[in-house]
Design a protein around this motif. Structure first.
Motif, PDB file in Angstrom:
ATOM      1  N   PHE A  82       0.852  -1.180   0.000  1.00  0.00           N
ATOM      2  CA  PHE A  82       0.000   0.000   0.000  1.00  0.00           C
ATOM      3  C   PHE A  82       0.896   1.242   0.000  1.00  0.00           C
ATOM      4  CE2 PHE A  82      -3.972  -2.025   2.214  1.00  0.00           C
ATOM      5  CZ  PHE A  82      -4.226  -2.734   1.058  1.00  0.00           C
ATOM      6  N   LYS A  83       0.283   2.395  -0.180  1.00  0.00           N
ATOM      7  CA  LYS A  83       1.028   3.653  -0.251  1.00  0.00           C
ATOM      8  C   LYS A  83       1.898   3.872   0.985  1.00  0.00           C
ATOM      9  CE  LYS A  83       0.339   8.677  -0.565  1.00  0.00           C
ATOM     10  NZ  LYS A  83      -0.673   9.767  -0.671  1.00  0.00           N
ATOM     11  N   LYS A  84       1.347   3.593   2.159  1.00  0.00           N
ATOM     12  CA  LYS A  84       2.096   3.829   3.390  1.00  0.00           C
ATOM     13  C   LYS A  84       3.326   2.936   3.475  1.00  0.00           C
ATOM     14  CE  LYS A  84       1.576   4.501   8.370  1.00  0.00           C
ATOM     15  NZ  LYS A  84       0.695   4.377   9.560  1.00  0.00           N
ATOM     16  N   ASP A  85       3.234   1.704   2.966  1.00  0.00           N
ATOM     17  CA  ASP A  85       4.395   0.816   2.973  1.00  0.00           C
ATOM     18  C   ASP A  85       5.560   1.443   2.211  1.00  0.00           C
ATOM     19  OD1 ASP A  85       3.190  -1.524   4.304  1.00  0.00           O
ATOM     20  OD2 ASP A  85       1.968  -1.661   2.514  1.00  0.00           O
ATOM     21  N   LYS A  86       5.271   1.988   1.052  1.00  0.00           N
ATOM     22  CA  LYS A  86       6.326   2.592   0.229  1.00  0.00           C
ATOM     23  C   LYS A  86       6.912   3.829   0.914  1.00  0.00           C
ATOM     24  CE  LYS A  86       4.378   0.854  -4.107  1.00  0.00           C
ATOM     25  NZ  LYS A  86       3.779   1.206  -5.418  1.00  0.00           N
ATOM     26  N   GLN A  87       6.062   4.586   1.591  1.00  0.00           N
ATOM     27  CA  GLN A  87       6.561   5.758   2.316  1.00  0.00           C
ATOM     28  C   GLN A  87       7.479   5.348   3.470  1.00  0.00           C
ATOM     29  OE1 GLN A  87       2.678   7.437   3.258  1.00  0.00           O
ATOM     30  NE2 GLN A  87       2.978   9.094   1.777  1.00  0.00           N
ATOM     31  N   LEU A  88       7.124   4.265   4.147  1.00  0.00           N
ATOM     32  CA  LEU A  88       7.939   3.797   5.260  1.00  0.00           C
ATOM     33  C   LEU A  88       9.259   3.193   4.781  1.00  0.00           C
ATOM     34  CD1 LEU A  88       5.169   2.216   7.515  1.00  0.00           C
ATOM     35  CD2 LEU A  88       6.446   4.323   7.940  1.00  0.00           C
ATOM     36  N   ILE A  89       9.247   2.556   3.632  1.00  0.00           N
ATOM     37  CA  ILE A  89      10.502   2.066   3.058  1.00  0.00           C
ATOM     38  C   ILE A  89      11.429   3.241   2.752  1.00  0.00           C
ATOM     39  CG2 ILE A  89      11.545   0.946   1.044  1.00  0.00           C
ATOM     40  CD1 ILE A  89       9.109  -0.916   0.959  1.00  0.00           C
ATOM     41  N   GLU A  90      10.878   4.316   2.212  1.00  0.00           N
ATOM     42  CA  GLU A  90      11.676   5.516   1.952  1.00  0.00           C
ATOM     43  C   GLU A  90      12.283   6.056   3.243  1.00  0.00           C
ATOM     44  OE1 GLU A  90       9.301   8.399  -0.055  1.00  0.00           O
ATOM     45  OE2 GLU A  90       9.008   7.169  -1.852  1.00  0.00           O
ATOM     46  N   LEU A  91      11.511   6.015   4.317  1.00  0.00           N
ATOM     47  CA  LEU A  91      11.998   6.486   5.616  1.00  0.00           C
ATOM     48  C   LEU A  91      13.118   5.572   6.126  1.00  0.00           C
ATOM     49  CD1 LEU A  91      11.178   8.878   7.406  1.00  0.00           C
ATOM     50  CD2 LEU A  91       9.646   7.326   8.644  1.00  0.00           C
ATOM     51  N   ALA A  92      12.937   4.273   5.972  1.00  0.00           N
ATOM     52  CA  ALA A  92      13.975   3.322   6.388  1.00  0.00           C
ATOM     53  C   ALA A  92      15.249   3.520   5.577  1.00  0.00           C
ATOM     54  CB  ALA A  92      13.461   1.892   6.230  1.00  0.00           C
ATOM     55  N   ASN A  93      15.096   3.800   4.299  1.00  0.00           N
ATOM     56  CA  ASN A  93      16.268   4.078   3.464  1.00  0.00           C
ATOM     57  C   ASN A  93      16.983   5.344   3.928  1.00  0.00           C
ATOM     58  OD1 ASN A  93      15.723   1.863   1.824  1.00  0.00           O
ATOM     59  ND2 ASN A  93      14.614   3.059   0.292  1.00  0.00           N
ATOM     60  N   LYS A  94      16.204   6.369   4.242  1.00  0.00           N
ATOM     61  CA  LYS A  94      16.764   7.657   4.663  1.00  0.00           C
ATOM     62  C   LYS A  94      17.653   7.503   5.896  1.00  0.00           C
ATOM     63  CE  LYS A  94      15.309  12.252   6.332  1.00  0.00           C
ATOM     64  NZ  LYS A  94      14.130  13.135   6.577  1.00  0.00           N
ATOM     65  N   TYR A  95      17.208   6.697   6.866  1.00  0.00           N
ATOM     66  CA  TYR A  95      17.941   6.545   8.116  1.00  0.00           C
ATOM     67  C   TYR A  95      18.766   5.255   8.171  1.00  0.00           C
ATOM     68  CZ  TYR A  95      15.376  10.576   9.791  1.00  0.00           C
ATOM     69  OH  TYR A  95      14.871  11.846   9.938  1.00  0.00           O
ATOM     70  N   GLU A  96      18.826   4.551   7.057  1.00  0.00           N
ATOM     71  CA  GLU A  96      19.615   3.320   6.950  1.00  0.00           C
ATOM     72  C   GLU A  96      19.319   2.362   8.101  1.00  0.00           C
ATOM     73  OE1 GLU A  96      23.654   4.701   6.638  1.00  0.00           O
ATOM     74  OE2 GLU A  96      23.449   5.071   4.481  1.00  0.00           O
ATOM     75  N   LEU A  97      18.031   2.079   8.287  1.00  0.00           N
ATOM     76  CA  LEU A  97      17.624   1.182   9.362  1.00  0.00           C
ATOM     77  C   LEU A  97      18.112  -0.237   9.081  1.00  0.00           C
ATOM     78  CD1 LEU A  97      14.024   2.416  10.204  1.00  0.00           C
ATOM     79  CD2 LEU A  97      16.234   3.275  11.002  1.00  0.00           C
ATOM     80  N   ASP A  98      18.253  -1.003  10.157  1.00  0.00           N
ATOM     81  CA  ASP A  98      18.865  -2.324  10.043  1.00  0.00           C
ATOM     82  C   ASP A  98      17.960  -3.349   9.372  1.00  0.00           C
ATOM     83  OD1 ASP A  98      21.403  -1.944  11.905  1.00  0.00           O
ATOM     84  OD2 ASP A  98      19.699  -0.982  12.888  1.00  0.00           O
ATOM     85  N   TYR A  99      16.662  -3.287   9.689  1.00  0.00           N
ATOM     86  CA  TYR A  99      15.738  -4.311   9.191  1.00  0.00           C
ATOM     87  C   TYR A  99      14.435  -3.671   8.703  1.00  0.00           C
ATOM     88  CZ  TYR A  99      18.727  -7.197  12.209  1.00  0.00           C
ATOM     89  OH  TYR A  99      19.795  -7.796  12.824  1.00  0.00           O
ATOM     90  N   ILE A 100      13.850  -4.307   7.691  1.00  0.00           N
ATOM     91  CA  ILE A 100      12.489  -3.991   7.272  1.00  0.00           C
ATOM     92  C   ILE A 100      11.692  -5.285   7.298  1.00  0.00           C
ATOM     93  CG2 ILE A 100      11.009  -3.354   5.323  1.00  0.00           C
ATOM     94  CD1 ILE A 100      13.034  -1.281   4.516  1.00  0.00           C
ATOM     95  N   GLY A 101      10.573  -5.264   8.024  1.00  0.00           N
ATOM     96  CA  GLY A 101       9.701  -6.432   8.093  1.00  0.00           C
ATOM     97  C   GLY A 101       8.599  -6.332   7.056  1.00  0.00           C
TER      98      GLY A 101
END
Length: 320
Positions: A155-174
């Motif tokens: 969904f749209k929110k999933d893609k937005q959250l992936i962008e956020l995880a990329n921005k902060y180089e988070l360790d994991y995405i579930g």
């Protein structure tokens, strides 16, 4: 070393600071289903402020249909009575297209059960007959068996959250509600550096587990959503089968849902929870996830202490 995924929220992070519970076993989970993108970004920054080198998991909400836009945050439902929800009161506005009269609907981790009575396109609402009594809250999952395969994966929110995880180089995405390896491949097109954790919580994921295991090194069995798909009495046998297959393929396996459910309101676990926790930690899995227990529960520090004590007890047995 076993890992513990601890979900942050109003309890852990806000009321209880991470410094009070932190150790190298911990992975801090942000539940992307709760809060706006701005709220979630604040969580990331606060985790990093409290523990600069913290391991962080961004758990995507996925294509789970959820309630929303209730004026008072909930609606009252009563067994034997009908109620209606507008198309706009679901996060997936085209949910109605997948329904037909007579479909059974489970909500809020299968606590509530409804039957579709009518869909009125002109006024954009769905009428249900409730077989349950209680308060149906905003942001609660709504599930109809057999239709999930036809709903878009991200969904749209999933893609937005992936962008956020990329921005902060988070360790994991579930990745939530994975059905096939193709779902994982789709998500990987957007993910830059985070390691992917594929959640196993749909019947399709179980059926396609071999292919999914070829795409990831870590899986997480979400027993709550899986139970909605397969029924409570089958969860134990499915869990056993998934763990055995994952270990056979040398994958890391997390288990989630209700390990210390009673400790949301009580400072000690039940005997049944203690025994289940012991057996789970001895089963060869990589770690467990705490959700409401740490996010909104009254005793997040005590929950993490219980797990730490149990791990030490198991270590003593091994040494002995």
């Amino acid at each position: 070393m076993k890992k513990i995924i601890a979900t942050v929220g109003p309890s852990l992070l806000e009321n209880i600071r991470l410094e009070e519970v932190h150790n190298e076993k911990n992975i801090y989970r942000i539940n992307g289903a709760h809060g706006s993108i701005e709220d979630i970004e604040k969580y990331i920054l606060e985790i990093k402020r409290q523990i600069p080198n913290a391991k962080i998991l961004m758990d995507l909400p996925g294509n789970k249909v959820r309630t929303e836009n209730f004026n008072y945050g909930y609606i009252d439902i009563k067994k034997g009575e009908e109620f209606s929800l507008g198309f706009h009161q679901f996060n997936y506005k085209e949910f109605f297209k997948h329904l037909k009269k007579g479909d059974e609907v489970w909500a809020n981790d299968s606590i509530f059960h409804f039957v579709v009575k009518n869909m009125d396109i002109e006024v954009a609402k769905i009428t249900f007959l409730s077989n349950s009594t209680g308060k149906l809250l905003n942001n609660k999952g709504v599930h109809v068996r057999g239709i999930h395969k036809d709903i878009p994966f991200l969904f749209k929110k999933d893609k937005q959250l992936i962008e956020l995880a990329n921005k902060y180089e988070l360790d994991y995405i579930g990745l939530s509600f994975v059905r096939t390896a193709d779902d994982i491949k789709e998500a990987k097109q957007y993910i830059k550096t985070s390691e992917v954790i594929s959640k196993v919580e749909t019947l399709s994921a179980v059926k396609n587990l071999n292919e999914i295991l070829n795409e990831v090194e870590i899986i997480l069995i979400d027993r709550g959503d899986l139970s909605t798909e397969i029924g409570l009495v089958k969860v134990a046998s499915y869990q056993k089968t998934i763990i055995e297959k994952g270990l056979f393929h040398n994958k890391k396996i997390f288990l989630a849902t209700q390990f210390l459910k009673s400790m949301e309101n009580n400072p000690i676990p039940t005997i049944a929870e203690s025994i289940d926790l012991y057996n789970t930690l001895k089963s060869g899995i990589y770690g467990i996830q705490l959700s409401e227990e740490t996010a909104i529960g009254k005793y997040p520090k005590e929950c993490l202490n219980i797990i730490e004590k149990m791990l030490k007890e198991i270590d003593l047995e091994t040494i002995g």
